[in-house]
Design a protein around this motif. Structure first.
Motif, PDB file in Angstrom:
ATOM      1  N   ARG A  34      59.667  31.867  49.934  1.00 47.62           N
ATOM      2  CA  ARG A  34      58.873  32.348  51.074  1.00 47.62           C
ATOM      3  C   ARG A  34      57.669  33.126  50.535  1.00 47.62           C
ATOM      4  N   GLU A  35      56.503  32.870  51.132  1.00 49.72           N
ATOM      5  CA  GLU A  35      55.290  33.490  50.599  1.00 49.72           C
ATOM      6  C   GLU A  35      55.215  34.966  50.966  1.00 49.72           C
ATOM      7  N   LEU A  36      54.592  35.712  50.069  1.00 45.99           N
ATOM      8  CA  LEU A  36      54.338  37.123  50.313  1.00 45.99           C
ATOM      9  C   LEU A  36      53.167  37.214  51.295  1.00 45.99           C
ATOM     10  N   ASP A  37      53.253  38.121  52.260  1.00 46.56           N
ATOM     11  CA  ASP A  37      52.144  38.299  53.194  1.00 46.56           C
ATOM     12  C   ASP A  37      51.037  39.086  52.497  1.00 46.56           C
ATOM     13  N   LEU A  38      49.907  38.409  52.263  1.00 48.13           N
ATOM     14  CA  LEU A  38      48.811  39.072  51.539  1.00 48.13           C
ATOM     15  C   LEU A  38      47.685  39.494  52.489  1.00 48.13           C
ATOM     16  N   SER A  39      47.989  39.555  53.811  1.00 54.68           N
ATOM     17  CA  SER A  39      46.918  39.830  54.775  1.00 54.68           C
ATOM     18  C   SER A  39      46.300  41.216  54.579  1.00 54.68           C
ATOM     19  N   ASP A  40      47.104  42.216  54.184  1.00 52.58           N
ATOM     20  CA  ASP A  40      46.504  43.540  53.966  1.00 52.58           C
ATOM     21  C   ASP A  40      46.450  43.874  52.463  1.00 52.58           C
ATOM     22  N   ALA A  41      46.358  42.817  51.655  1.00 53.79           N
ATOM     23  CA  ALA A  41      46.367  43.021  50.199  1.00 53.79           C
ATOM     24  C   ALA A  41      44.998  43.477  49.689  1.00 53.79           C
ATOM     25  N   VAL A  42      45.016  44.195  48.570  1.00 49.11           N
ATOM     26  CA  VAL A  42      43.741  44.549  47.925  1.00 49.11           C
ATOM     27  C   VAL A  42      43.340  43.405  46.999  1.00 49.11           C
ATOM     28  N   SER A  43      42.070  43.379  46.611  1.00 51.24           N
ATOM     29  CA  SER A  43      41.624  42.324  45.693  1.00 51.24           C
ATOM     30  C   SER A  43      42.109  42.647  44.283  1.00 51.24           C
ATOM     31  N   SER A  44      42.168  41.609  43.435  1.00 52.41           N
ATOM     32  CA  SER A  44      42.610  41.843  42.052  1.00 52.41           C
ATOM     33  C   SER A  44      41.592  42.716  41.314  1.00 52.41           C
ATOM     34  N   GLU A  45      40.310  42.615  41.721  1.00 52.39           N
ATOM     35  CA  GLU A  45      39.266  43.431  41.070  1.00 52.39           C
ATOM     36  C   GLU A  45      39.498  44.921  41.364  1.00 52.39           C
ATOM     37  N   GLU A  46      39.812  45.212  42.648  1.00 52.94           N
ATOM     38  CA  GLU A  46      40.062  46.606  43.039  1.00 52.94           C
ATOM     39  C   GLU A  46      41.317  47.137  42.337  1.00 52.94           C
ATOM     40  N   CYS A  47      42.326  46.289  42.280  1.00 56.50           N
ATOM     41  CA  CYS A  47      43.574  46.683  41.612  1.00 56.50           C
ATOM     42  C   CYS A  47      43.273  46.997  40.139  1.00 56.50           C
ATOM     43  N   ALA A  48      42.514  46.109  39.493  1.00 51.92           N
ATOM     44  CA  ALA A  48      42.201  46.310  38.066  1.00 51.92           C
ATOM     45  C   ALA A  48      41.404  47.605  37.861  1.00 51.92           C
ATOM     46  N   ARG A  49      40.494  47.892  38.784  1.00 52.58           N
ATOM     47  CA  ARG A  49      39.686  49.123  38.660  1.00 52.58           C
ATOM     48  C   ARG A  49      40.589  50.361  38.667  1.00 52.58           C
ATOM     49  N   ILE A  50      41.550  50.364  39.584  1.00 53.89           N
ATOM     50  CA  ILE A  50      42.472  51.509  39.681  1.00 53.89           C
ATOM     51  C   ILE A  50      43.325  51.615  38.408  1.00 53.89           C
TER      52      ILE A  50
END
Ligand SMILES: NC(=O)c1ccc[n+]([C@@H]2O[C@H](COP(=O)([O-])OP(=O)(O)OC[C@H]3O[C@@H](n4cnc5c(N)ncnc54)[C@H](OP(=O)(O)O)[C@@H]3O)[C@@H](O)[C@H]2O)c1
Length: 321
Positions: free
Chosen positions: A253-269
């Motif tokens: 079953r797929e993870l709901d990514l509707s309120d997900a952050v971008s990978s770029e933002e994640c990498a910045r943090i």
């Protein structure tokens, strides 16, 4: 201010579950514990500084897509030489090319490597030694997930997830330690998951691997204080990546990514957290609250996990059989 409000509200909610005595005890003792924690956090951050990415040598596992790819981009942008590894060679070549375009004055080494394969990991370290003979930071990002109830899951998937997420990452660390120890204030970033704190349904094997990483690296950190090696455990929530396509299992079953952050933002943090030498990275106030509740009110957290399970899983399907 937001943090204090969250703590206060969580106490009120928790009091209604655990009774007034526990509530009063934690209300009185919490400020003291909070201040002690601030003191030890400061102490850690002071000894982790100064540290910058410039001219460092950084190994990133799982850099062919998603968070790992964005981390590679940011590392070279900040002046670091990178070794990027993953199994999909062509995608890795593309990431290496992008990194060289971002900064042509740093070295970018790509190594096709399955971190679950011990001999491939050993070969990768031979290449790292002959090319750099140095490592300042390892980013343990490679990982796979799942999305099925345990009873529907082929058991080999549980083992495979453990082989990659846990044994792969700890083996890379084992090989990297002698090189990391040669440099001052080296870093290890572990890309865990919020599921390494709150285990939700359909992710038994994934949660196990992430909990195992947490235990392993908490223990390792206490061994490595003397060497001034700083381990950061990051607990991202949802991040928009290929993780759904790469999920293991016959019908995940797929993870709901509707309120997900971008990978770029994640990498910045993550990059900011590595620079500071944070012990943990939690991405949102909700995640910080979960972390707090986990330690003090585990039953409350278990209730949330159960409520989530009811939404996603047919818990009654075997009841009348
Ligand atoms: N996306 C999210 O919502 C989320 C949330 C919390 C935590 N995380 C964690 O973030 C990390 C990165 O995931 P992602 O979201 O960026 O997903 P992704 O796009 O699927 O990236 C996973 C990376 O891991 C690599 N990988 C998988 N198995 C490997 C192996 N055996 N050896 C070497 N590399 C391997 C993949 O490359 P190859 O397939 O080419 O080998 C890929 O580069 C994972 O540890 C995941 O658990 C993700």
């Amino acid at each position: 201010m937001v943090y204090f409000t969250i703590i206060f509200v969580s106490f009120v909610i928790a009091a209604s579950f655990t009774g007034p005595l526990v509530f009063v005890f934690f209300t009185l003792i919490y400020p003291v514990l909070y201040l002690a924690n601030v003191y030890f956090r400061r102490k850690r951050l002071n000894s982790a500084q100064p540290w910058s990415f410039n001219e460092k040598v950084i190994l990133i596992t799982g850099a062919s897509s998603g968070i790992g790819k964005s981390l590679a981009h940011l590392c070279v942008k900040n002046g670091a030489n990178v070794i990027i590894c993953a199994r999909r060679d062509e995608m890795l070549s593309n990431v290496a090319e992008e990194c060289r375009k971002i900064n042509d004055s740093v070295k970018v080494l790509k190594v096709k490597c399955d971190i679950a394969n011990e001999s491939e990991v050993s070969q990768m370290f031979e290449i790292i030694k002959t090319t750099f003979d140095r490592l300042d930071c390892i980013i343990l990002n490679a990982g796979v997930s799942m999305g099925e109830q345990f009873e529907d899951t082929d058991y080999s998937i549980i083992k495979k997830i453990m082989d990659i997420n846990y044994f792969g990452s700890t083996n890379v660390t084992h090989k990297a330690l002698p090189l990391l120890k040669n440099n001052k204030k080296s870093r290890i970033l572990v890309v865990n998951s919020i599921i390494g704190i709150i285990p939700i349904p359909l992710r038994t094997g994934y949660a196990a691997s992430k909990f195992a990483l947490r235990g392993f690296f908490e223990s390792l950190q206490s061994e490595l204080w003397k060497d001034e090696i700083f381990i950061t455990m990051a607990y991202p929530g949802s991040v928009r990546t290929e993780i759904n396509q790469n999920r293991l299992g016959s019908n995940p079953r797929e993870l709901d990514l509707s309120d997900a952050v971008s990978s770029e933002e994640c990498a910045r943090i993550l990059i900011e957290g590595i620079s500071r030498g944070d012990k943990e990275i939690l991405f949102t106030n909700r995640d910080k609250l979960i972390r707090l509740i986990e330690g003090v009110y585990p039953e409350l957290l278990a209730y949330f996990a159960y409520a989530k399970a009811k939404k996603h899983v047919d818990l009654d399907r075997n009841k009348n059989q």
